[in-house]
Design a protein around this motif. Structure first.
Motif, PDB file in Angstrom:
ATOM      1  N   CYS A 171     -15.243   4.671  -5.817  1.00 16.27           N
ATOM      2  CA  CYS A 171     -16.233   5.520  -5.113  1.00 16.27           C
ATOM      3  C   CYS A 171     -16.316   5.149  -3.641  1.00 16.27           C
ATOM      4  N   GLY A 221     -31.379  13.863 -10.392  1.00 18.87           N
ATOM      5  CA  GLY A 221     -30.019  13.779 -10.111  1.00 18.87           C
ATOM      6  C   GLY A 221     -29.835  12.621  -9.233  1.00 18.87           C
ATOM      7  N   PRO A 222     -28.395  12.352  -8.287  1.00 19.55           N
ATOM      8  CA  PRO A 222     -28.193  11.626  -7.319  1.00 19.55           C
ATOM      9  C   PRO A 222     -29.357  11.176  -6.280  1.00 19.55           C
ATOM     10  N   ASP A 265     -21.011   9.683 -10.111  1.00 21.50           N
ATOM     11  CA  ASP A 265     -22.022  10.310  -9.560  1.00 21.50           C
ATOM     12  C   ASP A 265     -22.799   9.613  -8.604  1.00 21.50           C
ATOM     13  N   PHE A 266     -23.551   8.629  -9.538  1.00 23.49           N
ATOM     14  CA  PHE A 266     -24.547   7.737  -9.072  1.00 23.49           C
ATOM     15  C   PHE A 266     -23.962   6.770  -7.713  1.00 23.49           C
ATOM     16  N   TRP A 268     -31.656   9.094  -8.056  1.00 19.14           N
ATOM     17  CA  TRP A 268     -31.180   7.781  -8.503  1.00 19.14           C
ATOM     18  C   TRP A 268     -31.148   6.920  -7.060  1.00 19.14           C
ATOM     19  N   ARG A 269     -30.596   7.587  -6.083  1.00 21.61           N
ATOM     20  CA  ARG A 269     -30.560   6.810  -4.766  1.00 21.61           C
ATOM     21  C   ARG A 269     -31.927   6.361  -4.285  1.00 21.61           C
ATOM     22  N   GLU A 301     -21.125   7.349  -6.038  1.00 20.71           N
ATOM     23  CA  GLU A 301     -20.778   8.098  -4.832  1.00 20.71           C
ATOM     24  C   GLU A 301     -21.980   8.748  -3.947  1.00 20.71           C
ATOM     25  N   GLY A 302     -23.066   8.758  -4.835  1.00 21.59           N
ATOM     26  CA  GLY A 302     -24.385   9.363  -4.324  1.00 21.59           C
ATOM     27  C   GLY A 302     -25.136   8.310  -3.544  1.00 21.59           C
ATOM     28  N   MET A 303     -24.882   6.828  -3.649  1.00 18.24           N
ATOM     29  CA  MET A 303     -25.572   5.804  -3.421  1.00 18.24           C
ATOM     30  C   MET A 303     -26.010   5.629  -1.884  1.00 18.24           C
ATOM     31  N   ASN A 332     -22.637   9.431 -15.987  1.00 25.12           N
ATOM     32  CA  ASN A 332     -23.087   9.666 -14.566  1.00 25.12           C
ATOM     33  C   ASN A 332     -22.683   8.727 -13.726  1.00 25.12           C
TER      34      ASN A 332
END
Length: 196
Positions: free
Chosen positions: A77, A167-168, A148-149, A171-172, A151-153, A145
């Motif tokens: 990722c 969603g991301p 997704d986590f 989490w971010r 990649e979106g961090m 997930n």
């Protein structure tokens, strides 16, 4: 049992061994607790990971931003940066075992009367809120997930907490508070004015 807490080891295994020798650490009766960032910057991230994992119940930790960065690279990722020192870990035959173990580590840990996180807990969260949100990220790390986590961090936004986040982005925000926060305003707005 005596607990010994240590901050960012960051792949400096020889330094860790010297500290443990100074305190006469004995894994049969003592416990080593890491406040995150086992890896990166130093040249011995692989040795550090293996050592800590092999301590079993004599080791506890919370994840730091460098630990999560390693997970993101290992899962495809993120591409390593020129300053990363993770090549040995990424090419290790036991990489998958190490990453499974790392994903099982929490972002918040209660030890006796103490609560540990890598960076901080914002003033607009109660301790119970912090525990609940840290568990949410632990669940995501074990779920479908995960990609997704990871990649979106990588972003400084959102910089303020809201329960309506999802969603991301949610989490971010949680992850940034617990693993990257250096400063925040009294209402919990993150200030990323320093490199984290």
């Amino acid at each position: 049992m005596t607990d010994y807490a240590v901050g960012d080891i960051q792949g400096c295994f020889e330094g860790l061994k010297r500290i443990l020798a100074m305190i006469r650490f004995d894994a049969k009766v003592d416990r080593l607790i890491s406040t995150g960032d086992l890896v990166n910057r130093g040249d011995e991230s692989l040795e550090t990971l293996r050592f800590c994992m092999d301590l079993g119940e004599s080791f506890k930790m919370v994840l730091g931003n460098h630990d999560l960065h390693l997970l993101a690279i290992a899962h495809g990722c993120r591409v390593p940066s020129s300053s990363d020192t993770l090549d040995e870990v990424l090419s290790a035959p036991d990489l998958q075992k190490l990453m499974r173990w790392l994903k099982q580590q929490p972002l918040l840990l209660d030890i006796g009367n103490y609560t540990l996180v890598h960076a901080g807990i914002p003033p607009n969260w109660s301790l119970d809120t912090a525990r609940r949100l840290a568990l949410e990220i632990s669940s995501v790390l074990q779920s479908r997930n995960l990609t997704d986590f990871l990649e979106g961090m990588y972003s400084n936004k959102p910089d303020s907490w809201s329960e309506s986040l999802s969603g991301p982005a949610r989490w971010r925000a949680i992850t940034n508070y617990l693993t990257r926060m250096r400063r925040c305003t009294s209402d919990g707005k993150l200030e990323f004015c320093e490199k984290s």
